[in-house]
Scaffold this active site. Structure first.
Site, PDB file in Angstrom:
ATOM      1  N   ARG A  76       5.440 -12.952   9.451  1.00 10.83           N
ATOM      2  CA  ARG A  76       6.187 -11.747   9.140  1.00 10.83           C
ATOM      3  C   ARG A  76       7.497 -11.712   9.911  1.00 10.83           C
ATOM      4  O   ARG A  76       7.673 -12.398  10.922  1.00 10.83           O
ATOM      5  CB  ARG A  76       5.355 -10.518   9.491  1.00 10.83           C
ATOM      6  N   LYS A 122       4.333   0.308  10.251  1.00 12.32           N
ATOM      7  CA  LYS A 122       4.388   1.561   9.500  1.00 12.32           C
ATOM      8  C   LYS A 122       3.911   2.729  10.361  1.00 12.32           C
ATOM      9  O   LYS A 122       4.396   3.838  10.237  1.00 12.32           O
ATOM     10  CB  LYS A 122       3.535   1.443   8.229  1.00 12.32           C
ATOM     11  N   GLU A 138       0.874  -1.162   0.000  1.00  8.16           N
ATOM     12  CA  GLU A 138       0.000   0.000   0.000  1.00  8.16           C
ATOM     13  C   GLU A 138       0.919   1.222   0.000  1.00  8.16           C
ATOM     14  O   GLU A 138       1.839   1.301   0.817  1.00  8.16           O
ATOM     15  CB  GLU A 138      -0.888   0.031   1.253  1.00  8.16           C
TER      16      GLU A 138
END
Length: 556
Positions: free
Chosen positions: A258, A268, A34
């Site tokens: 992850r 983020k 994104e």
RNA sequence: UGUCCGAUGGUGUAAUGGUAACACUGCAGAUUUUGGUUCUGCCUUUCCAGGUUCGAAUCCUGGUCGGACAACCA
């Protein structure tokens, strides 16, 4: 040195698909960032995985920007993401945007409505949340759930045409409010947002949610294996439900754990906070775990790729030791970095028995690890040199193989010297060290027969240059920054130490911005983006392994 | 007191019913004109309890522990 590793579980699954002839053995993956932030080392794991498995099975990988939320997404991020992926060493087959598919996605929604699988809901987001139930209690059906198909289509068209305000209505999939999986309880799939989009501008007033965009985009692109992180595992039933109801290409989703790294944060949101609150100097601050930060710090693409290879891919939660990333960059840089001598904290050393005004020139190898030694550079030697203040002790402890009154050391690429005295100022600081040299011990022509334990780096005081050196350390002082508390409390106050005037050998004036250097006995360094010929700035990528420092720590 | 996922040395990752191994870390030593590099050796591992089997890290059952999920974020 990437040792041969067996396939990870994703590769095994794909290998089985290929072997069974699924999709005629075709493999197409995608990397779907994104564009609302910069890529970090965690994304590198995903990039290496997605591009890596595709390559392994003669497939390709698309880059797709998942841009369904115009409020947070910007072109600046698109550009940085592309630059970072290229820098890492990967090429995508196609550059796509979810926004490319907005028309198709709209048609998909109409199709769902026409088949009775979606409805427009007038409830507020609070009401929807309330009716959702909890993980342990079923939800309740919305009073708007049973509108007619005609009414739903008309309402949805009106949403599209801007006839309703933001938040007034949403489109929901009609699935099962009692499902044990929260994501199947009539998820919102379209919402009204009267916001300008970085690519489609003001064309759209409604935007699809992730769940109604991601899987459908995969399908539109004929992605065979859609690889994502564990938190999307619970979305998979919805991913498959939509593909089935829409009767479109059956992309399949696979989840892996992850990357988590000790001594850093990876979300983020937190990285953005560090930037906005100016705890760091932008997204590419050399202390950031972003790819642009690591690049500026002096990490190489090869070292990061190797790191991603070494850490492996599995489904269990993991925390990788930050030291492993440092190991990987040292391993790479040791083979390639040019050696130079720089003194960070200089003290004057005078060779009392060396003639005034005399200068000798020595040849020093650029890289002892290279077969041809990386070629040679010239360094000069004269009566007065700078050495590292920490390399001299008036009263040394045992096993201090450096300079002290009466002790001998080798000056790298030059002579063996012996200290006979030193001078202090009124505050007790050592100002000058006096040594004599062994003329027969000249580097390469040593006939002295003397063996010394220590070798020091040094710089000719009459022929050197002043450079700025930035000594970076970990951004956080705790392994798991914040824990349950505010992570900024754990920021390391000493994460950046600036040495304004380090003394560097003359050869460093010819430093190329793209070259990685090893400053002998200190660490690996890389020219900062703000470095100029007039004012050279070097960032410390990582220290050398320092067993002496460890020894000292143990004694504390 | 739901659903899903996971559990192998200090940290990661392998072993796919047949001797638990590899890397990092740590420790000890050798070499070294970088206390770097390189080399050698060592420490340390299958969550628990049953079951199936000649044989289980692996398969089954039941626990325990950890994680994810209740955004008009992705």
């Amino acid at each position: 040195m990437s040792t041969e590793k067996g396939p990870n579980f994703i590769e095994e699954l794909i290998a089985a698909d290929v072997a069974s002839g699924k999709h005629n053995g075709r493999v197409l993956t995608r990397f779907p960032p994104e564009p609302n932030g910069y890529l970090h080392i965690g994304h590198a794991k995903s990039i290496c995985l997605n591009f890596g498995v595709a390559k392994k099975f003669n497939g390709k990988t698309n880059l797709r920007f998942d841009d369904t939320n115009p409020e947070t997404e910007e072109t600046e991020y698109v550009e940085s993401i592309k630059a970072d992926i290229k820098w890492l060493g990967f090429d995508w087959a196609n550059e796509f945007y979810t926004s490319d598919y907005f028309d198709t996605l709209f048609e998909f929604a109409i199709k769902l409505i026409k088949n009775g699988w979606a409805y427009v809901d007038d409830s507020t987001s609070e009401q929807i949340a309330e009716m959702k139930g909890t993980p342990t209690e079923p939800g309740n059906e919305s009073p708007f759930r049973n509108r007619t198909i005609e009414e739903n289509i008309s309402l949805f068209e009106k949403m599209k045409n801007g006839e309703f305000k933001e938040g007034e209505k949403v489109l929901r999939a009609k699935i099962d409010m009692a499902s044990p999986n929260m994501h199947m309880r009539d998820p919102v799939i379209y919402r009204i947002k009267h916001a300008a989009h970085h690519r489609t501008g003001n064309k759209w007033l409604i935007y699809p949610m992730y769940d109604f965009a991601h899987g459908q985009s995969d399908s539109i692109e004929n992605i065979t294996h859609s690889i994502c992180t564990l938190e999307f595992e619970v979305h998979r039933p919805l991913y498959e439900w939509l593909i089935e109801k829409l009767d479109i290409f059956p992309s399949r989703q696979y989840e892996f754990a992850r990357l988590n790294l000790s001594y850093t944060v990876m979300s983020k949101r937190k990285l953005l906070q560090l930037v906005k609150e100016k705890h760091v100097d932008g997204w590419d601050d050399p202390r950031m775990p972003t790819l642009s930060g690591l690049r500026r710090r002096g990490y190489t693409p090869a070292s990061i790729r190797n790191f991603c290879d070494i850490i492996g891919v599995a489904k269990r939660e993991n925390v990788i030791d930050a030291g492993l990333l440092e190991f990987c960059v040292r391993e790479d840089l040791n083979k390639h970095a040019l050696r130079r001598m720089v003194v960070l904290n200089p003290v004057k050393l005078i060779i009392t028995d060396y003639p005034d005004g005399k200068t000798e020139t020595f040849h020093a190898e650029n890289n002892p690890e290279a077969e041809d030694k990386g070629g040679y550079r010239q360094i000069t030697f004269s009566k007065e040199i700078w050495i590292e203040r920490e390399d001299f002790m008036e009263n040394p402890p045992k096993k201090f193989f450096r300079l002290a009154p009466g002790q001998m050391v080798r000056l790298k690429n030059a002579y063996i010297i012996k200290c006979h005295s030193f001078k202090k100022d009124d505050n007790g600081n050592i100002t000058e060290i006096y040594c004599s040299h062994i003329p027969e011990s000249r580097s390469g022509k040593d006939s002295s027969g003397i063996n010394v334990k220590g070798t020091l780096h040094w710089v000719d005081a009459g022929n050197c240059t002043s450079v700025e050196v930035r000594l970076y350390d970990r951004l956080f002082r705790s392994e798991n920054p914040g824990g349950a508390n505010d992570f900024t409390n754990d920021l390391n106050p000493d994460s950046c130490r600036i040495i304004h005037h380090a003394m560097a050998e003359y050869a460093l004036t010819e430093a190329q911005p793209v070259e990685h250097y090893q400053f002998l006995r200190l660490g690996y360094f890389f020219a900062d983006k703000n470095s100029t010929a007039e004012k050279q700035i070097f960032n410390r990528t990582v220290t050398l392994k320092d067993t002496w420092a460890k020894e000292l720590k143990k004694k504390e």
